[in-house]
Design a protein around this motif. Sequence first.
Motif, PDB file in Angstrom:
ATOM      1  N   ILE A 201       0.842  -1.202   0.000  1.00 45.62           N
ATOM      2  CA  ILE A 201       0.000   0.000   0.000  1.00 45.62           C
ATOM      3  C   ILE A 201       0.876   1.250   0.000  1.00 45.62           C
ATOM      4  N   GLY A 202       1.963   1.218   0.778  1.00 45.12           N
ATOM      5  CA  GLY A 202       2.860   2.362   0.830  1.00 45.12           C
ATOM      6  C   GLY A 202       3.504   2.639  -0.514  1.00 45.12           C
ATOM      7  N   LEU A 203       4.025   1.597  -1.161  1.00 43.67           N
ATOM      8  CA  LEU A 203       4.693   1.781  -2.443  1.00 43.67           C
ATOM      9  C   LEU A 203       3.716   2.250  -3.512  1.00 43.67           C
ATOM     10  N   LEU A 204       2.523   1.690  -3.517  1.00 44.88           N
ATOM     11  CA  LEU A 204       1.501   2.123  -4.475  1.00 44.88           C
ATOM     12  C   LEU A 204       1.130   3.586  -4.246  1.00 44.88           C
ATOM     13  N   THR A 205       1.027   3.980  -2.992  1.00 48.16           N
ATOM     14  CA  THR A 205       0.712   5.376  -2.666  1.00 48.16           C
ATOM     15  C   THR A 205       1.810   6.305  -3.166  1.00 48.16           C
ATOM     16  N   TYR A 206       3.051   5.914  -2.925  1.00 45.84           N
ATOM     17  CA  TYR A 206       4.184   6.740  -3.367  1.00 45.84           C
ATOM     18  C   TYR A 206       4.238   6.863  -4.895  1.00 45.84           C
ATOM     19  N   ILE A 207       4.077   5.743  -5.590  1.00 43.50           N
ATOM     20  CA  ILE A 207       4.136   5.778  -7.055  1.00 43.50           C
ATOM     21  C   ILE A 207       3.006   6.632  -7.627  1.00 43.50           C
ATOM     22  N   MET A 208       1.805   6.497  -7.055  1.00 36.72           N
ATOM     23  CA  MET A 208       0.680   7.290  -7.560  1.00 36.72           C
ATOM     24  C   MET A 208       0.753   8.744  -7.119  1.00 36.72           C
ATOM     25  N   TRP A 209       1.655   9.052  -6.202  1.00 38.84           N
ATOM     26  CA  TRP A 209       1.895  10.451  -5.828  1.00 38.84           C
ATOM     27  C   TRP A 209       2.787  11.146  -6.852  1.00 38.84           C
ATOM     28  N   LEU A 210       3.646  10.391  -7.517  1.00 38.16           N
ATOM     29  CA  LEU A 210       4.606  10.978  -8.454  1.00 38.16           C
ATOM     30  C   LEU A 210       3.892  11.681  -9.606  1.00 38.16           C
TER      31      LEU A 210
END
Length: 224
Positions: A201-210
């Motif tokens: 969930i954290g990695l997906l959140t970070y990638i979709m923040w970019l």
Amino acid sequence: MGKMERFPFVVLVAGLGFFLFADFISWALPMFVLKDIPMKKVSDLAAEAKAKNTSAWADFQRLAQYYPEQFKKYYGEVNEESFAKALKIGHRWYVAEGCWNCHSQMIRPVSNETLRFGIPGVSNTVSYPSEYQNELQAPVLWGTKRIGPDLIREAAVHNVDWQVAHLYNPESTSPGSNMPGYPWYFEKDKNGNIVPNERGIGLLTYIMWLGSWEVKPTKEWALK
């Protein structure tokens, strides 16, 4: 020590001296140059995303809706604090997994990079300095190779559903991809479904923040 023996010794010492000096400059000079430039904290980025209702904020809410059991377990409720936590975790594992070895995070004004890696349908999406003035760009993740595509505008390129499938099995979304799968970012829920875990969930959140700060949300981004 004769003259001929002293010369190689002097060259060796001078070479080592210049090497150490260059190494010192490479980390010390930026500290002096950048010390007065404001850097946004992750908490500031989270507050900004919520206030502007960015696509990243909407995608974070989607993750909470899609995977309520895991989201509640690892992040609690959808708020600025949990969003900031997810960004930090995602950034940490993005760096730890070496994603920056294959993906850059800078669109340059050359080689039609805005067409290759920019926001679809938008001509001018070249990277600019201020979007790197935050804690999630420390260390800088510009990258040096593009085995995979540049990700600085990823929020506008793929949706979160695609990202989930791609993270688990890249070939399911990109046939022929040489990116490995990351099944350790997933676990089974109480019904036996494979779902993202805390890191996922954290990695997906970070990638979709970019690049989410450059996305102009449409009505489809809004959650009912």
